[in-house]
Design an enzyme around this catalytic site. Structure first.
Site, PDB file in Angstrom:
ATOM      1  N   SER A  98      99.725 -90.665  44.361  1.00 56.00           N
ATOM      2  CA  SER A  98     100.969 -89.916  44.170  1.00 56.00           C
ATOM      3  C   SER A  98     102.071 -90.887  43.786  1.00 56.00           C
ATOM      4  CB  SER A  98     101.348 -89.203  45.469  1.00 56.00           C
ATOM      5  OG  SER A  98     102.735 -88.946  45.455  1.00 56.00           O
ATOM      6  N   HIS A 114      98.839 -87.879  40.620  1.00 54.75           N
ATOM      7  CA  HIS A 114      99.477 -86.754  41.311  1.00 54.75           C
ATOM      8  C   HIS A 114     100.992 -86.887  41.167  1.00 54.75           C
ATOM      9  CE1 HIS A 114      99.527 -83.701  44.590  1.00 54.75           C
ATOM     10  NE2 HIS A 114     100.614 -84.342  45.001  1.00 54.75           N
ATOM     11  N   ASP A 164     104.592 -85.367  42.092  1.00 51.24           N
ATOM     12  CA  ASP A 164     105.274 -84.507  43.065  1.00 51.24           C
ATOM     13  C   ASP A 164     106.615 -84.037  42.523  1.00 51.24           C
ATOM     14  OD1 ASP A 164     103.528 -84.353  45.373  1.00 51.24           O
ATOM     15  OD2 ASP A 164     103.799 -86.526  45.503  1.00 51.24           O
ATOM     16  N   MET A 188     109.873 -81.815  43.146  1.00 42.12           N
ATOM     17  CA  MET A 188     110.648 -81.216  44.255  1.00 42.12           C
ATOM     18  C   MET A 188     112.028 -80.806  43.751  1.00 42.12           C
ATOM     19  SD  MET A 188     109.734 -83.841  47.314  1.00 42.12           S
ATOM     20  CE  MET A 188     108.078 -84.508  47.533  1.00 42.12           C
ATOM     21  N   HIS A 202     102.230 -81.218  41.229  1.00 43.58           N
ATOM     22  CA  HIS A 202     102.321 -80.504  42.512  1.00 43.58           C
ATOM     23  C   HIS A 202     103.729 -79.943  42.587  1.00 43.58           C
ATOM     24  CE1 HIS A 202     102.300 -80.920  47.209  1.00 43.58           C
ATOM     25  NE2 HIS A 202     102.367 -79.672  46.815  1.00 43.58           N
ATOM     26  N   MET A 211     106.522 -78.324  44.172  1.00 43.00           N
ATOM     27  CA  MET A 211     107.148 -77.923  45.442  1.00 43.00           C
ATOM     28  C   MET A 211     108.516 -77.362  45.089  1.00 43.00           C
ATOM     29  SD  MET A 211     105.877 -81.244  47.529  1.00 43.00           S
ATOM     30  CE  MET A 211     105.591 -82.124  46.018  1.00 43.00           C
ATOM     31  N   MET A 249      97.960 -79.137  52.547  1.00 50.67           N
ATOM     32  CA  MET A 249      98.963 -80.138  52.911  1.00 50.67           C
ATOM     33  C   MET A 249      98.677 -80.627  54.328  1.00 50.67           C
ATOM     34  SD  MET A 249     100.901 -80.598  50.324  1.00 50.67           S
ATOM     35  CE  MET A 249     101.986 -81.766  51.158  1.00 50.67           C
ATOM     36  N   ASP A 277      96.708 -83.722  51.019  1.00 56.79           N
ATOM     37  CA  ASP A 277      97.901 -84.454  50.589  1.00 56.79           C
ATOM     38  C   ASP A 277      98.842 -84.670  51.774  1.00 56.79           C
ATOM     39  OD1 ASP A 277     100.104 -85.443  49.255  1.00 56.79           O
ATOM     40  OD2 ASP A 277     100.504 -83.621  48.086  1.00 56.79           O
ATOM     41  N   GLY A 278      99.102 -85.945  52.068  1.00 60.78           N
ATOM     42  CA  GLY A 278     100.079 -86.283  53.097  1.00 60.78           C
ATOM     43  C   GLY A 278      99.476 -87.127  54.211  1.00 60.78           C
TER      44      GLY A 278
HETATM   45  C1  DX5 Z   1     104.615 -84.837  50.088  1.00 66.50           C
HETATM   46  C2  DX5 Z   1     103.958 -85.035  48.729  1.00 66.50           C
HETATM   47  C3  DX5 Z   1     102.886 -86.036  48.762  1.00 66.50           C
HETATM   48  C4  DX5 Z   1     103.359 -87.433  49.095  1.00 66.50           C
HETATM   49  C5  DX5 Z   1     102.275 -88.096  49.859  1.00 66.50           C
HETATM   50  O1  DX5 Z   1     105.528 -83.823  50.010  1.00 66.50           O
HETATM   51  O2  DX5 Z   1     103.404 -83.817  48.271  1.00 66.50           O
HETATM   52  O3  DX5 Z   1     102.113 -86.039  47.564  1.00 66.50           O
HETATM   53  O4  DX5 Z   1     103.664 -88.217  47.987  1.00 66.50           O
HETATM   54  O5  DX5 Z   1     102.736 -89.326  50.300  1.00 66.50           O
HETATM   55  P1  DX5 Z   1     101.947 -90.156  51.413  1.00 66.50           P
HETATM   56  O6  DX5 Z   1     100.566 -90.407  50.882  1.00 66.50           O
HETATM   57  O7  DX5 Z   1     102.768 -91.390  51.551  1.00 66.50           O
HETATM   58  O8  DX5 Z   1     101.942 -89.301  52.647  1.00 66.50           O
HETATM   59 ZN    ZN Z   2     101.927 -83.908  46.579  1.00 68.63          ZN
END
Ligand code: DX5
Ligand code: ZN
Length: 221
Positions: free
Chosen positions: A9, A34, A36, A38, A67, A69, A138, A176-177
């Protein structure tokens, strides 16, 4: 042995050197990237939009998974598809007319992904699983990189695995996470086959290659 895919990510990457960081992850064996997205509404953080996906598309041949969000994903799926994302993952909690959203992604010729927050039950999937190429469970509440893995998601990963095996075996199960060398074996044992990892890859003190290698060593099933 089942192959486990690793999806670094970029949220935890150095954004001033994004192309370079993605290339390093690719050279170290990343299977996909990946991304992210947001919006400051669906999650309390703001990251990137289609313009960055477009730039990444020119920088790597690896598949890009966005992804999303974001609230009202229907308004943006086309823009992310046009920018060059190969897969679009929306949240079940953020899509009001979910079936329409998933159909729109399919209609754009992209891989259809659906994400579930830690508190969202696996049963939500039952009626939409036939539409999906990927389920993203998640393992933290979305919004930030570097959070602690929520262990109570493990039974849900198992339930999702059973559901997929029973009704749509071709669908991927991604987590993920908080995924790092200590938690990877737990999620794999529970049935995950695609691991998203941000800080474990991009924040390893010994660099991206070392981070990828450490994760790869523990990621076997
Ligand atoms: C969280 C994201 C993840 C995040 C994961 O909201 O969707 O993809 O980047 O980060 P790590 O691997 O550091 O938990
Ligand atoms: Zn993510």
């Amino acid at each position: 042995m089942t192959r486990i895919a690793i999806a670094p990510s970029i949220l935890s990457a150095d954004f001033a050197r994004l192309g370079e960081q993605v290339a390093e992850a690719g050279a170290a064996g990343a299977d996909r990237i990946h991304v992210d997205v947001m919006d400051g509404h669906f999650v309390p953080n703001i990251t990137i939009g289609p313009v960055v996906v477009r730039a990444l598309r020119r920088a790597t041949h690896l598949p890009l998974e966005a992804h999303l969000m974001i609230a009202e994903p229907d308004r943006y799926v086309e823009a992310f598809a046009d920018a060059g994302a190969d897969g679009l993952t929306v949240h079940v909690e953020g899509a009001i007319h979910l079936h329409r959203t998933l159909e729109a992604i399919r209609g754009l010729g992209k891989r259809v992904g659906l994400a579930l927050n830690p508190a969202t039950p696996a049963t939500t999937l039952e009626d939409v699983l036939p539409e999906l190429d990927l389920v993203l469970v998640m393992t933290v509440d979305p919004g930030f990189g570097g959070q602690d893995f929520i262990a109570s998601t493990l039974p849900k990963i198992r339930r999702v695995r059973e559901l997929i095996d029973r009704t749509r075996p071709a669908c991927e199960l991604e987590v993920d996470g908080g995924i790092h060398p200590a938690t990877a074996p737990l999620v794999i044992e529970a049935g995950a086959r695609v691991l998203v990892a941000g800080s474990a890859v991009f924040q390893d003190p010994d660099g991206v290659r070392a981070g990828m290698e450490r994760l790869r060593m523990t990621a076997t099933a």
